[in-house]
Design a protein around this motif. Structure first.
Motif, PDB file in Angstrom:
ATOM      1  N   LEU A  15       1.705  -6.852  15.804  1.00  0.00           N
ATOM      2  CA  LEU A  15       3.131  -5.801  15.329  1.00  0.00           C
ATOM      3  C   LEU A  15       3.792  -6.099  15.362  1.00  0.00           C
ATOM      4  O   LEU A  15       5.083  -5.907  15.989  1.00  0.00           O
ATOM      5  N   LEU A  16       3.374  -4.500  15.871  1.00  0.00           N
ATOM      6  CA  LEU A  16       4.173  -2.910  16.651  1.00  0.00           C
ATOM      7  C   LEU A  16       3.656  -2.882  18.278  1.00  0.00           C
ATOM      8  O   LEU A  16       4.745  -2.236  18.255  1.00  0.00           O
ATOM      9  N   ASP A  17       3.223  -3.471  18.915  1.00  0.00           N
ATOM     10  CA  ASP A  17       2.508  -2.885  20.237  1.00  0.00           C
ATOM     11  C   ASP A  17       3.793  -3.683  21.080  1.00  0.00           C
ATOM     12  O   ASP A  17       4.141  -4.937  21.730  1.00  0.00           O
ATOM     13  N   VAL A  18       4.757  -2.967  21.857  1.00  0.00           N
ATOM     14  CA  VAL A  18       5.628  -3.327  22.714  1.00  0.00           C
ATOM     15  C   VAL A  18       5.321  -4.084  23.459  1.00  0.00           C
ATOM     16  O   VAL A  18       5.533  -4.448  24.713  1.00  0.00           O
ATOM     17  N   ASP A  19       4.017  -3.256  24.514  1.00  0.00           N
ATOM     18  CA  ASP A  19       3.088  -3.860  25.487  1.00  0.00           C
ATOM     19  C   ASP A  19       2.736  -5.603  25.231  1.00  0.00           C
ATOM     20  O   ASP A  19       2.435  -5.844  26.904  1.00  0.00           O
ATOM     21  N   ASN A  20       2.428  -5.432  24.446  1.00  0.00           N
ATOM     22  CA  ASN A  20       1.774  -6.748  24.142  1.00  0.00           C
ATOM     23  C   ASN A  20       2.888  -7.899  23.309  1.00  0.00           C
ATOM     24  O   ASN A  20       3.405  -8.769  23.000  1.00  0.00           O
ATOM     25  N   ARG A  80       2.329 -10.801  22.817  1.00  0.00           N
ATOM     26  CA  ARG A  80       1.329 -11.803  21.279  1.00  0.00           C
ATOM     27  C   ARG A  80       2.272 -11.092  20.277  1.00  0.00           C
ATOM     28  O   ARG A  80       1.605 -12.099  19.338  1.00  0.00           O
ATOM     29  N   SER A  81       2.665  -9.974  19.986  1.00  0.00           N
ATOM     30  CA  SER A  81       2.975  -8.716  19.329  1.00  0.00           C
ATOM     31  C   SER A  81       4.478  -9.544  18.890  1.00  0.00           C
ATOM     32  O   SER A  81       5.386  -9.669  19.480  1.00  0.00           O
ATOM     33  N   VAL A  82       4.461  -8.997  16.827  1.00  0.00           N
ATOM     34  CA  VAL A  82       6.191  -9.531  16.757  1.00  0.00           C
ATOM     35  C   VAL A  82       7.105  -8.546  17.400  1.00  0.00           C
ATOM     36  O   VAL A  82       8.208  -8.983  17.774  1.00  0.00           O
ATOM     37  N   ILE A  83       6.951  -7.625  17.674  1.00  0.00           N
ATOM     38  CA  ILE A  83       8.041  -6.207  18.269  1.00  0.00           C
ATOM     39  C   ILE A  83       8.355  -6.806  19.488  1.00  0.00           C
ATOM     40  O   ILE A  83       9.499  -6.367  20.107  1.00  0.00           O
ATOM     41  N   LEU A 103      10.833  -2.506  11.754  1.00  0.00           N
ATOM     42  CA  LEU A 103       9.344  -3.071  11.586  1.00  0.00           C
ATOM     43  C   LEU A 103       8.908  -1.192  12.374  1.00  0.00           C
ATOM     44  O   LEU A 103       7.737  -1.165  11.895  1.00  0.00           O
ATOM     45  N   ARG A 104       9.320  -0.874  13.188  1.00  0.00           N
ATOM     46  CA  ARG A 104       9.047   0.053  13.821  1.00  0.00           C
ATOM     47  C   ARG A 104       9.093   1.159  12.532  1.00  0.00           C
ATOM     48  O   ARG A 104       7.840   2.352  13.464  1.00  0.00           O
ATOM     49  N   ALA A 105       9.464   0.918  12.303  1.00  0.00           N
ATOM     50  CA  ALA A 105       9.410   1.833  11.174  1.00  0.00           C
ATOM     51  C   ALA A 105       8.367   2.746   9.822  1.00  0.00           C
ATOM     52  O   ALA A 105       7.961   3.408   9.633  1.00  0.00           O
ATOM     53  N   ALA A 106       8.176   1.441  10.025  1.00  0.00           N
ATOM     54  CA  ALA A 106       6.630   0.850   9.330  1.00  0.00           C
ATOM     55  C   ALA A 106       5.354   1.756   9.737  1.00  0.00           C
ATOM     56  O   ALA A 106       4.656   2.069  10.495  1.00  0.00           O
ATOM     57  N   ASP A 107       4.668   1.839   9.015  1.00  0.00           N
ATOM     58  CA  ASP A 107       3.196   3.370   8.724  1.00  0.00           C
ATOM     59  C   ASP A 107       1.867   1.862   9.147  1.00  0.00           C
ATOM     60  O   ASP A 107       1.589   1.711   7.703  1.00  0.00           O
ATOM     61  N   VAL A 108       1.526   2.301  10.062  1.00  0.00           N
ATOM     62  CA  VAL A 108       0.951   0.785   9.699  1.00  0.00           C
ATOM     63  C   VAL A 108      -0.612   1.284   9.151  1.00  0.00           C
ATOM     64  O   VAL A 108      -1.114   0.420   8.785  1.00  0.00           O
ATOM     65  N   ARG A 116      -3.186  -2.907  -0.141  1.00  0.00           N
ATOM     66  CA  ARG A 116      -2.415  -4.005   0.852  1.00  0.00           C
ATOM     67  C   ARG A 116      -0.976  -4.647   0.454  1.00  0.00           C
ATOM     68  O   ARG A 116      -0.276  -5.588   0.778  1.00  0.00           O
ATOM     69  N   THR A 117      -0.687  -3.508  -0.489  1.00  0.00           N
ATOM     70  CA  THR A 117       0.227  -4.702  -1.633  1.00  0.00           C
ATOM     71  C   THR A 117       1.799  -4.516  -0.357  1.00  0.00           C
ATOM     72  O   THR A 117       2.652  -5.013  -0.209  1.00  0.00           O
ATOM     73  N   ALA A 118       1.633  -3.010  -0.018  1.00  0.00           N
ATOM     74  CA  ALA A 118       3.152  -2.477   0.908  1.00  0.00           C
ATOM     75  C   ALA A 118       2.684  -3.768   2.433  1.00  0.00           C
ATOM     76  O   ALA A 118       3.853  -4.120   2.622  1.00  0.00           O
ATOM     77  N   LEU A 119       2.014  -4.147   2.392  1.00  0.00           N
ATOM     78  CA  LEU A 119       1.619  -5.031   3.885  1.00  0.00           C
ATOM     79  C   LEU A 119       1.954  -6.576   3.177  1.00  0.00           C
ATOM     80  O   LEU A 119       3.165  -6.720   4.110  1.00  0.00           O
ATOM     81  N   ASP A 120       1.535  -6.798   2.268  1.00  0.00           N
ATOM     82  CA  ASP A 120       1.790  -8.631   2.079  1.00  0.00           C
ATOM     83  C   ASP A 120       3.612  -8.593   1.549  1.00  0.00           C
ATOM     84  O   ASP A 120       4.572  -9.199   2.373  1.00  0.00           O
ATOM     85  N   GLN A 121       4.133  -7.017   1.219  1.00  0.00           N
ATOM     86  CA  GLN A 121       5.085  -7.256   0.845  1.00  0.00           C
ATOM     87  C   GLN A 121       6.373  -6.986   2.017  1.00  0.00           C
ATOM     88  O   GLN A 121       7.284  -7.612   2.320  1.00  0.00           O
ATOM     89  N   LEU A 122       5.911  -6.419   3.435  1.00  0.00           N
ATOM     90  CA  LEU A 122       6.651  -6.020   4.566  1.00  0.00           C
ATOM     91  C   LEU A 122       6.454  -7.455   5.374  1.00  0.00           C
ATOM     92  O   LEU A 122       7.642  -7.514   5.756  1.00  0.00           O
ATOM     93  N   LEU A 123       5.487  -7.963   5.078  1.00  0.00           N
ATOM     94  CA  LEU A 123       5.186  -9.582   6.110  1.00  0.00           C
ATOM     95  C   LEU A 123       5.797 -10.518   5.442  1.00  0.00           C
ATOM     96  O   LEU A 123       6.259 -11.597   5.916  1.00  0.00           O
ATOM     97  N   VAL A 124       5.713 -10.449   3.936  1.00  0.00           N
ATOM     98  CA  VAL A 124       7.106 -11.707   3.059  1.00  0.00           C
ATOM     99  C   VAL A 124       8.511 -11.040   3.288  1.00  0.00           C
ATOM    100  O   VAL A 124       9.419 -12.250   3.950  1.00  0.00           O
ATOM    101  N   ARG A 125       8.804  -9.784   3.776  1.00  0.00           N
ATOM    102  CA  ARG A 125      10.317  -9.884   4.157  1.00  0.00           C
ATOM    103  C   ARG A 125      10.306 -10.063   5.154  1.00  0.00           C
ATOM    104  O   ARG A 125      11.477 -10.915   5.685  1.00  0.00           O
TER     105      ARG A 125
END
Length: 853
Positions: free
Chosen positions: A756-761, A763-766, A795-800, A808-817
């Motif tokens: 999700l958040l690795d700016v150097d990967n 394959r990541s979404v970010i 997305l960067r503001a998310a608390d992984v 995992r409710t917050a994760l599910d909500q984040l990914l759905v959004r």
């Protein structure tokens, strides 16, 4: 004749010579070949010694190897001919490895005769749409011209701003019984084949490299430079920096490859009717950024379909108002609307008299003896010898083709006779030419096939220049007398030997216009249709690769745990298979039955009809690439061909999916490498890359939502997470960081951090969002770039750490959004950049006179 005999010293050539001799004895058809291009009465023909030596040295086995190599190159270069039922391009181009050789002296004589004919046709075209002196003086009967659909009355008095009205022409030639070339047809409507000729040369150069290196040939590329200069020079005088486009009927055209490859060679954009519009009396290209004026149209759409306003009202291939634009002189159309009238075989019958009237000389190139049925005496002769002649209607269409009298039954001859008597002026007849034969490589050795040569001319300055040699076609079998694509004809490269004192190619002469370096490529716009195809090329390529990686993991788990229900591995397998269903949206069907999971996975790879499968994505990737062939590197086609071959390889229930998936991933990575390393970072690149970034981001979000959002036991979650990291090509980094104590302790936390958040990967979404911004800037879309920046900021503001916790409710909500935002973003890009014209309809009004009029 057997292959064993051919393998004796000189066997292939001697067997061919013997076959020619036996065919000469058996000859009985009116058009049986009397001359061979390789073997003459005294042995090997002059200028063919090196080719004959090559045939002798290779033997049948070597020649068959070269034929197979040519087939592979045709496939890998993506050379197509014809169309498929779904509007794609068919793989119907067949190329024989042996070239047709023309000596320098023979070609010089032929070129002189062709130049005379091109000049004559040019003068005839100008007269027919001008003073019509030829008709007034009855040098040509008026009904031959005015009754021909190729005579476009709406184009009367319309002239190109050029000394020549016929800028391009093609001439079909065959040899007579004396071996001299004779003209059998002129192609002036929208001559096709020059692109195929260059493609043939590229392939035969690699197929027969030693023969090619040892032969001093006239090169082909100068012809396309000359064509480019000629098209710039024919632009309206008001255009200081002319913009030229190639107007195509689309990828469903049978010669779509020829059109696209020609556009690539010339460096002009390939457009369709949907890409063009009329404003203020002139033609414009609709691009994603602005309207750009068009000065010259190289037309590959038949004239009657080119303007639904003035010509065929039901055409979807033309530009409403194009005829009026040509009349105003705001655009030059090449060849001019109405040039197709010169293809009329009835006009060809009178061309000798026309040459004496207009040029004061006889035609240098002969033609078969012909008769026009509009004349009573000539018609009487034709009807009396119907079974001996070639009968040609004045215009061709699918229901109105030439007829070979000797091949018709008595009933068919009677029906043909009735058609001629009903419309005698619409028919002419020709004596059958024996043609010549050329050797073709077959499993049984060399076989002679009838040959037709098509030459290509372009007007440049005060003269016509010719593509050296042109395009040769040979019949599909020894007994076939039709040499046409519809009858399965093969192609041959044509080699013209260089003269010892050959002059420098004419294209080095400077154009009269400074427009060849008009506008830097990065500022040029793309038509919405082209931009959309590029965008979906990126999406389908990424969809195929992402799905292949996920299926590789799923198949690996299935191989290990399909027969171990109740195990921890089987639970992980089920979780991953559920994720496969969520990502591909393909129903599992009988996957729960014995062997059903493996069958389902195989279906997800090879089913071409179901959206969500790899084969479906690859098919759309290939079709999209064919639509924009002129925008892509030539290195693209061998990779796409390999993808198609991989998916077409026969699969059985015992075949393992892992090797197949590995080959698919290798090809898709090669394609990504070509795109990344070969494309200039302009709008073309931006649309492909944007499609790829959006698709990878959406696939990753969907995969994480299906696997990590649901809560599972720690042990099972560890296995599922590792499988997802493998599918996301991030497992090595995860393990390396874990071993060094650098990454998060929780596998889920690590996976979310990497994917999700690795700016150097990569394959990541970010990472996708960060690269998507510059793409949108290149596309001139600041609003969407701002939208991407806002998504990335949230997305960067998310608390992984919190997202990876027990709840995992917050994760599910984040990914759905996030998934919804990405879909909305993709939809917004499509609405902003890919707006097509509304379907055009011309309303035809019938005017009636009032009762008192």
């Amino acid at each position: 004749m057997s292959a064993q005999v051919d393998e004796q010293p000189g066997g292939a050539l001697e067997a061919y010579r013997a076959l020619l001799a036996s065919r000469a004895v058996e000859r009985g058809e009116p058009s049986a070949p009397a001359v061979d291009e390789l073997i003459g009465n005294g042995g090997v023909r002059p200028d063919h010694e090196l080719l004959a030596h090559t045939v002798t040295a290779m033997g049948t086995t070597g020649l068959l190897t070269r034929a197979a190599r040519a087939r592979r190159f045709v496939q890998s270069d993506g050379v197509t001919y014809g169309s498929t039922d779904d509007g794609g391009q068919a793989r119907n181009w067949h190329l024989d490895p042996l070239p047709v050789v023309l000596g320098a002296q023979e070609w010089a004589g032929l070129e002189a005769g062709l130049a005379q004919r091109a000049h004559l046709l040019d003068l005839v075209l100008a007269d027919l749409y001008g003073e019509r002196t030829l008709l007034h003086r009855r040098v040509v009967p008026a009904e031959v011209v005015l009754g021909h659909p190729g005579f476009v009355r709406q184009a009367d008095r319309v002239r190109l701003p050029s000394p020549h009205q016929l800028l391009m022409s093609a001439t079909d030639l065959a040899r007579g019984s004396d071996g001299a070339w004779q003209v059998i047809a002129d192609r002036t409507q929208a001559p096709s084949g020059a692109g195929y000729a260059m493609a043939n040369r590229r392939i035969i150069t690699r197929t027969m490299p030693a023969l090619h290196r040892g032969t001093d040939l006239a090169r082909l590329r100068s012809f396309f430079h000359t064509m480019r200069v000629a098209l710039h020079d024919v632009a309206p005088e008001t255009s200081e920096a002319p913009r030229v486009v190639v107007l195509s009927p689309g990828a469903g055209s049978e010669t779509a490859f020829d059109q696209a490859f020609m556009a690539t060679l010339l460096g002009f954009p390939l457009v369709e009717a949907d890409d063009l519009t009329m404003r203020d009396g002139r033609v414009w290209v609709r691009t994603t950024g602005r309207l750009e004026p068009v000065d010259v149209i190289l037309r590959r759409v038949d004239a009657l379909w080119s303007d639904p306003l003035d010509l065929r009202a039901d055409s979807q291939l033309g530009v409403p108002g194009l005829v009026e634009a040509t009349r105003r002189g705001t655009v030059a159309v090449v060849n001019p609307l109405g040039a197709g009238v010169l293809e009329n075989p009835g006009l060809q019958h009178f061309l000798g008299a026309v040459a004496r009237e207009v040029l004061g000389e006889d035609l240098a190139l002969g033609m078969p003896l012909s008769w026009w049925c509009g004349d009573d005496r000539q018609r009487s002769y034709v009807l009396a010898h119907l079974d001996e002649l070639v009968l040609k209607p004045l215009w061709r269409d699918v229901d109105n083709e030439s007829e070979f009298g000797w091949a018709l039954s008595r009933a068919e001859l009677d029906r043909l006779r009735a058609r001629i008597e009903a419309q005698p002026w619409a028919w002419c007849a020709q004596e059958p030419l024996p043609d010549s034969s050329a050797p073709v490589v077959t499993r049984d050795g060399l076989e002679p096939r009838r040959l037709v040569l098509r030459t290509f001319a372009v007007a440049e300055g005060g003269d016509y220049r010719f593509l050296p040699g042109g395009l040769a076609r040979v019949a599909a079998s020894m007994d076939e007398y039709r040499v046409t694509g519809s009858a399965g004809a093969l192609a041959k490269d044509v080699w013209v030997l260089s003269a010892p004192d050959a002059a420098a190619p004419p294209w080095v002469e400077r154009s009269s216009r400074p427009a060849a370096v008009a506008e830097p490529a990065p500022t040029a716009g793309l038509a919405p249709r082209v931009a959309e195809d590029l965008f979906w090329i990126g999406r389908y390529a990424e969809r195929a690769e992402g799905t292949a990686r996920l299926l590789k993991v799923a198949d690996d788990l299935t191989e290990d745990f399909d027969n171990r229900p109740g195990s921890l591995g089987a639970a992980a397998m089920t979780a991953v298979l559920d994720a496969v269903g969520a990502v591909t949206t393909v129903p599992a069907g009988d996957a729960r039955e014995p062997g059903g999971r493996v069958r389902h996975l195989r279906t997800l790879v090879t089913d071409r009809r179901t959206p969500g499968t790899i084969a479906y994505a690859v098919d759309r990737l290939v079709q999209g690439s064919q639509q924009v062939r002129d925008q892509l590197s030539l290195d693209t086609w061998p990779i796409l061909s390999r993808l198609e071959e991989t998916l077409s390889a026969e699969q059985t229930e015992e075949s393992q999916l892992q090797p197949l998936l590995e080959r698919l991933i290798e090809s898709l990575l090669a394609l990504a490498g070509v795109m990344a390393q070969s494309m200039v970072r302009d709008r073309t690149w931006a649309y492909i890359d944007a499609g790829s970034r959006l698709e990878r981001a959406q696939l990753t979000v969907a995969l994480l939502a299906a696997t990590l959002a649901p809560g599972r036991s720690p042990v099972l979650e560890g296995q599922v997470t590792e499988a997802i990291l493998v599918a996301g090509e991030s497992i090595i980094t995860h393990r390396r960081r874990s071993a060094a104590g650098l990454g998060p302790a929780s596998p889920v936390h690590s996976a979310l951090d990497l994917l999700l958040l690795d700016v150097d990967n990569p394959r990541s979404v970010i990472f996708q969002l960060d690269r998507l911004g510059p793409d949108l800037e290149l596309m001139g879309d600041g609003e969407r770039r701002t939208q991407v920046a806002e998504i990335a900021q949230r997305l960067r503001a998310a608390d992984v750490h919190r997202l990876a916790g027990h709840d995992r409710t917050a994760l599910d909500q984040l990914l759905v959004r996030l998934g919804a935002e990405l879909r909305d973003l993709a939809d917004a890009v499509e609405r902003r950049h890919f707006v097509r014209k509304a379907p055009q309809r011309t309303h035809v009004t019938e005017w009636t006179l009032g009762r008192d009029a």
